[in-house]
Design a protein around this motif. Structure first.
Motif, PDB file in Angstrom:
ATOM      1  N   THR A  78       0.830  -1.207   0.000  1.00  0.00           N
ATOM      2  CA  THR A  78       0.000   0.000   0.000  1.00  0.00           C
ATOM      3  C   THR A  78       0.864   1.256   0.000  1.00  0.00           C
ATOM      4  O   THR A  78       2.089   1.187   0.096  1.00  0.00           O
ATOM      5  CB  THR A  78      -0.878   0.034   1.262  1.00  0.00           C
ATOM      6  OG1 THR A  78       0.000   0.148   2.405  1.00  0.00           O
ATOM      7  CG2 THR A  78      -1.716  -1.230   1.387  1.00  0.00           C
ATOM      8  N   ARG A  79       0.183   2.380  -0.054  1.00  0.00           N
ATOM      9  CA  ARG A  79       0.855   3.686   0.046  1.00  0.00           C
ATOM     10  C   ARG A  79       1.663   3.766   1.339  1.00  0.00           C
ATOM     11  O   ARG A  79       2.758   4.319   1.373  1.00  0.00           O
ATOM     12  CB  ARG A  79      -0.221   4.780   0.005  1.00  0.00           C
ATOM     13  CG  ARG A  79       0.309   6.186   0.049  1.00  0.00           C
ATOM     14  CD  ARG A  79      -0.849   7.160   0.212  1.00  0.00           C
ATOM     15  NE  ARG A  79      -0.346   8.531   0.279  1.00  0.00           N
ATOM     16  CZ  ARG A  79      -0.464   9.415  -0.686  1.00  0.00           C
ATOM     17  NH1 ARG A  79      -1.074   9.106  -1.806  1.00  0.00           N
ATOM     18  NH2 ARG A  79       0.015  10.639  -0.540  1.00  0.00           N
ATOM     19  N   ASP A  80       1.123   3.211   2.415  1.00  0.00           N
ATOM     20  CA  ASP A  80       1.821   3.211   3.694  1.00  0.00           C
ATOM     21  C   ASP A  80       3.123   2.410   3.617  1.00  0.00           C
ATOM     22  O   ASP A  80       4.123   2.774   4.229  1.00  0.00           O
ATOM     23  CB  ASP A  80       0.908   2.629   4.783  1.00  0.00           C
ATOM     24  CG  ASP A  80       0.879   3.516   6.016  1.00  0.00           C
ATOM     25  OD1 ASP A  80       1.050   4.745   5.881  1.00  0.00           O
ATOM     26  OD2 ASP A  80       0.701   2.969   7.126  1.00  0.00           O
ATOM     27  N   ALA A  84       6.927   3.703   4.191  1.00  0.00           N
ATOM     28  CA  ALA A  84       7.870   3.000   5.063  1.00  0.00           C
ATOM     29  C   ALA A  84       9.179   2.732   4.330  1.00  0.00           C
ATOM     30  O   ALA A  84      10.268   2.850   4.915  1.00  0.00           O
ATOM     31  CB  ALA A  84       7.254   1.689   5.543  1.00  0.00           C
ATOM     32  N   ALA A  85       9.085   2.406   3.036  1.00  0.00           N
ATOM     33  CA  ALA A  85      10.296   2.163   2.236  1.00  0.00           C
ATOM     34  C   ALA A  85      11.113   3.449   2.098  1.00  0.00           C
ATOM     35  O   ALA A  85      12.350   3.420   2.164  1.00  0.00           O
ATOM     36  CB  ALA A  85       9.919   1.613   0.869  1.00  0.00           C
ATOM     37  N   VAL A  86      10.428   4.575   1.914  1.00  0.00           N
ATOM     38  CA  VAL A  86      11.118   5.875   1.868  1.00  0.00           C
ATOM     39  C   VAL A  86      11.829   6.118   3.202  1.00  0.00           C
ATOM     40  O   VAL A  86      12.993   6.524   3.242  1.00  0.00           O
ATOM     41  CB  VAL A  86      10.122   7.019   1.577  1.00  0.00           C
ATOM     42  CG1 VAL A  86      10.779   8.383   1.748  1.00  0.00           C
ATOM     43  CG2 VAL A  86       9.563   6.887   0.157  1.00  0.00           C
ATOM     44  N   ALA A  87      11.129   5.831   4.298  1.00  0.00           N
ATOM     45  CA  ALA A  87      11.708   6.041   5.631  1.00  0.00           C
ATOM     46  C   ALA A  87      12.969   5.205   5.825  1.00  0.00           C
ATOM     47  O   ALA A  87      13.951   5.678   6.420  1.00  0.00           O
ATOM     48  CB  ALA A  87      10.685   5.710   6.710  1.00  0.00           C
ATOM     49  N   GLU A  88      12.965   3.983   5.322  1.00  0.00           N
ATOM     50  CA  GLU A  88      14.142   3.122   5.491  1.00  0.00           C
ATOM     51  C   GLU A  88      15.353   3.687   4.750  1.00  0.00           C
ATOM     52  O   GLU A  88      16.473   3.651   5.253  1.00  0.00           O
ATOM     53  CB  GLU A  88      13.835   1.695   5.014  1.00  0.00           C
ATOM     54  CG  GLU A  88      12.890   0.931   5.929  1.00  0.00           C
ATOM     55  CD  GLU A  88      13.290   1.008   7.401  1.00  0.00           C
ATOM     56  OE1 GLU A  88      14.482   0.782   7.723  1.00  0.00           O
ATOM     57  OE2 GLU A  88      12.426   1.327   8.246  1.00  0.00           O
ATOM     58  N   ILE A  89      15.127   4.203   3.537  1.00  0.00           N
ATOM     59  CA  ILE A  89      16.231   4.821   2.783  1.00  0.00           C
ATOM     60  C   ILE A  89      16.778   6.020   3.565  1.00  0.00           C
ATOM     61  O   ILE A  89      17.992   6.211   3.681  1.00  0.00           O
ATOM     62  CB  ILE A  89      15.758   5.272   1.383  1.00  0.00           C
ATOM     63  CG1 ILE A  89      15.366   4.058   0.537  1.00  0.00           C
ATOM     64  CG2 ILE A  89      16.837   6.085   0.671  1.00  0.00           C
ATOM     65  CD1 ILE A  89      14.694   4.416  -0.784  1.00  0.00           C
ATOM     66  N   VAL A  90      15.862   6.820   4.099  1.00  0.00           N
ATOM     67  CA  VAL A  90      16.262   8.016   4.851  1.00  0.00           C
ATOM     68  C   VAL A  90      17.033   7.625   6.113  1.00  0.00           C
ATOM     69  O   VAL A  90      18.086   8.191   6.428  1.00  0.00           O
ATOM     70  CB  VAL A  90      15.020   8.874   5.200  1.00  0.00           C
ATOM     71  CG1 VAL A  90      15.381   9.981   6.182  1.00  0.00           C
ATOM     72  CG2 VAL A  90      14.402   9.457   3.928  1.00  0.00           C
ATOM     73  N   ARG A  91      16.527   6.638   6.829  1.00  0.00           N
ATOM     74  CA  ARG A  91      17.152   6.228   8.100  1.00  0.00           C
ATOM     75  C   ARG A  91      18.573   5.699   7.891  1.00  0.00           C
ATOM     76  O   ARG A  91      19.449   5.893   8.737  1.00  0.00           O
ATOM     77  CB  ARG A  91      16.295   5.163   8.789  1.00  0.00           C
ATOM     78  CG  ARG A  91      15.094   5.739   9.544  1.00  0.00           C
ATOM     79  CD  ARG A  91      14.147   4.637   9.977  1.00  0.00           C
ATOM     80  NE  ARG A  91      14.840   3.622  10.770  1.00  0.00           N
ATOM     81  CZ  ARG A  91      14.977   3.661  12.105  1.00  0.00           C
ATOM     82  NH1 ARG A  91      14.482   4.685  12.776  1.00  0.00           N
ATOM     83  NH2 ARG A  91      15.595   2.703  12.757  1.00  0.00           N
ATOM     84  N   GLU A  92      18.795   5.037   6.766  1.00  0.00           N
ATOM     85  CA  GLU A  92      20.129   4.497   6.487  1.00  0.00           C
ATOM     86  C   GLU A  92      21.188   5.598   6.419  1.00  0.00           C
ATOM     87  O   GLU A  92      22.368   5.346   6.647  1.00  0.00           O
ATOM     88  CB  GLU A  92      20.123   3.706   5.171  1.00  0.00           C
ATOM     89  CG  GLU A  92      19.544   2.305   5.320  1.00  0.00           C
ATOM     90  CD  GLU A  92      19.398   1.596   3.980  1.00  0.00           C
ATOM     91  OE1 GLU A  92      20.069   2.026   3.006  1.00  0.00           O
ATOM     92  OE2 GLU A  92      18.618   0.642   3.910  1.00  0.00           O
ATOM     93  N   ALA A  93      20.755   6.822   6.099  1.00  0.00           N
ATOM     94  CA  ALA A  93      21.690   7.955   6.023  1.00  0.00           C
ATOM     95  C   ALA A  93      21.957   8.581   7.397  1.00  0.00           C
ATOM     96  O   ALA A  93      22.728   9.535   7.492  1.00  0.00           O
ATOM     97  CB  ALA A  93      21.150   9.007   5.055  1.00  0.00           C
ATOM     98  N   VAL A 106       2.363  13.466   0.129  1.00  0.00           N
ATOM     99  CA  VAL A 106       2.052  13.558   1.554  1.00  0.00           C
ATOM    100  C   VAL A 106       2.517  12.270   2.234  1.00  0.00           C
ATOM    101  O   VAL A 106       2.046  11.177   1.907  1.00  0.00           O
ATOM    102  CB  VAL A 106       0.544  13.775   1.789  1.00  0.00           C
ATOM    103  CG1 VAL A 106       0.230  13.734   3.275  1.00  0.00           C
ATOM    104  CG2 VAL A 106       0.096  15.103   1.184  1.00  0.00           C
ATOM    105  N   LEU A 107       3.454  12.406   3.160  1.00  0.00           N
ATOM    106  CA  LEU A 107       3.983  11.240   3.869  1.00  0.00           C
ATOM    107  C   LEU A 107       3.089  10.910   5.055  1.00  0.00           C
ATOM    108  O   LEU A 107       2.788  11.775   5.875  1.00  0.00           O
ATOM    109  CB  LEU A 107       5.414  11.529   4.339  1.00  0.00           C
ATOM    110  CG  LEU A 107       6.453  11.604   3.213  1.00  0.00           C
ATOM    111  CD1 LEU A 107       7.719  12.276   3.697  1.00  0.00           C
ATOM    112  CD2 LEU A 107       6.738  10.223   2.650  1.00  0.00           C
ATOM    113  N   GLY A 108       2.683   9.663   5.139  1.00  0.00           N
ATOM    114  CA  GLY A 108       1.779   9.237   6.203  1.00  0.00           C
ATOM    115  C   GLY A 108       2.506   8.565   7.360  1.00  0.00           C
ATOM    116  O   GLY A 108       3.716   8.704   7.544  1.00  0.00           O
ATOM    117  N   ASN A 109       1.725   7.795   8.127  1.00  0.00           N
ATOM    118  CA  ASN A 109       2.257   7.163   9.333  1.00  0.00           C
ATOM    119  C   ASN A 109       3.386   6.187   9.028  1.00  0.00           C
ATOM    120  O   ASN A 109       4.274   5.983   9.855  1.00  0.00           O
ATOM    121  CB  ASN A 109       1.142   6.429  10.074  1.00  0.00           C
ATOM    122  CG  ASN A 109       0.066   7.394  10.535  1.00  0.00           C
ATOM    123  OD1 ASN A 109       0.251   8.606  10.480  1.00  0.00           O
ATOM    124  ND2 ASN A 109      -1.049   6.871  10.983  1.00  0.00           N
ATOM    125  N   GLY A 110       3.340   5.561   7.855  1.00  0.00           N
ATOM    126  CA  GLY A 110       4.393   4.618   7.492  1.00  0.00           C
ATOM    127  C   GLY A 110       5.764   5.270   7.524  1.00  0.00           C
ATOM    128  O   GLY A 110       6.767   4.618   7.813  1.00  0.00           O
TER     129      GLY A 110
END
Length: 207
Positions: A78-80, A84-93, A106-110
């Protein structure tokens, strides 16, 4: 634990990256001292901002992840899940701050749930409480023509679950001049954005 290294920023973009350029130009100057942009992530492959990052004096690593191709490649997600996948890329940095600089999704809870304590800020081309969401510039310009508003502006705000409703860090008014075309107003507004994105980033980092 206090770190003496540069404060690490991840910038999310969707387009030309003019606000990103303002941040690139400001890093390690008195406006943004001891700051390093460690990743630029776009949700559009052709975003010129990716080239700006690659062409910086010290080239900045880039990443690309768009929602529709992601969902096509991951049936049933889903969009969520994309968020979450975007968040993982960001967190790795390992960022100290995430800056949404013309990020048109619009970034949601994921996303927000996975960022934890890492602050996220967004540049939005409207005053607090006015014209949340997309096409804010055009909507403000139209409202002015109808006599519904007397002024417009921009803000840099903290990102929370409610779209464009987080605490404003920087607010700047941009007057609309009688008889001017939308393009002229837009151009003036963008110049104010370039200053505000740097000021908002510095304020969020406490530098």
């Amino acid at each position: 634990m206090a770190s003496t290294g540069p404060r690490r920023i991840v910038v999310l973009i969707s387009g030309s990256g003019s606000n990103l350029q303002a941040l690139i130009d400001a890093q390690n100057t008195p406006a943004l001292p001891n700051v390093q942009i460690v990743l630029v992530l776009s949700n559009r492959k052709a975003a010129y901002g990716l080239q700006r990052a690659a062409q910086a004096q010290l080239p900045i690593p880039t990443a690309y992840l768009a929602m529709q191709p992601y969902l096509k490649a991951h049936p049933g997600e889903t969009r969520d899940d994309y968020d979450a996948a975007v968040a993982e890329i960001v967190r790795e940095a390992r960022p100290d701050l995430v800056v949404l600089a013309g990020w048109m999704h619009v970034l949601g809870n994921g996303f927000l749930d996975r960022m934890g304590e890492v602050p996220v800020i967004n540049l939005h081309p409207a005053l607090p409480g006015a014209f949340d969401g997309t096409h804010a510039i055009e909507r403000a310009f139209e409202a002015y023509q109808k006599g519904e508003i007397e002024r417009a502006g921009i803000m840099v705000h903290r990102v929370i679950r409610e779209v464009d409703r987080g605490e404003p860090l920087i607010v700047k008014e941009v007057p609309i001049e009688k008889g001017e075309p939308l393009e002229a107003f837009e151009e003036r507004l963008h110049k104010v954005e370039w200053q505000a994105i740097v000021e908002g980033t510095a304020k969020a980092l406490g530098v």
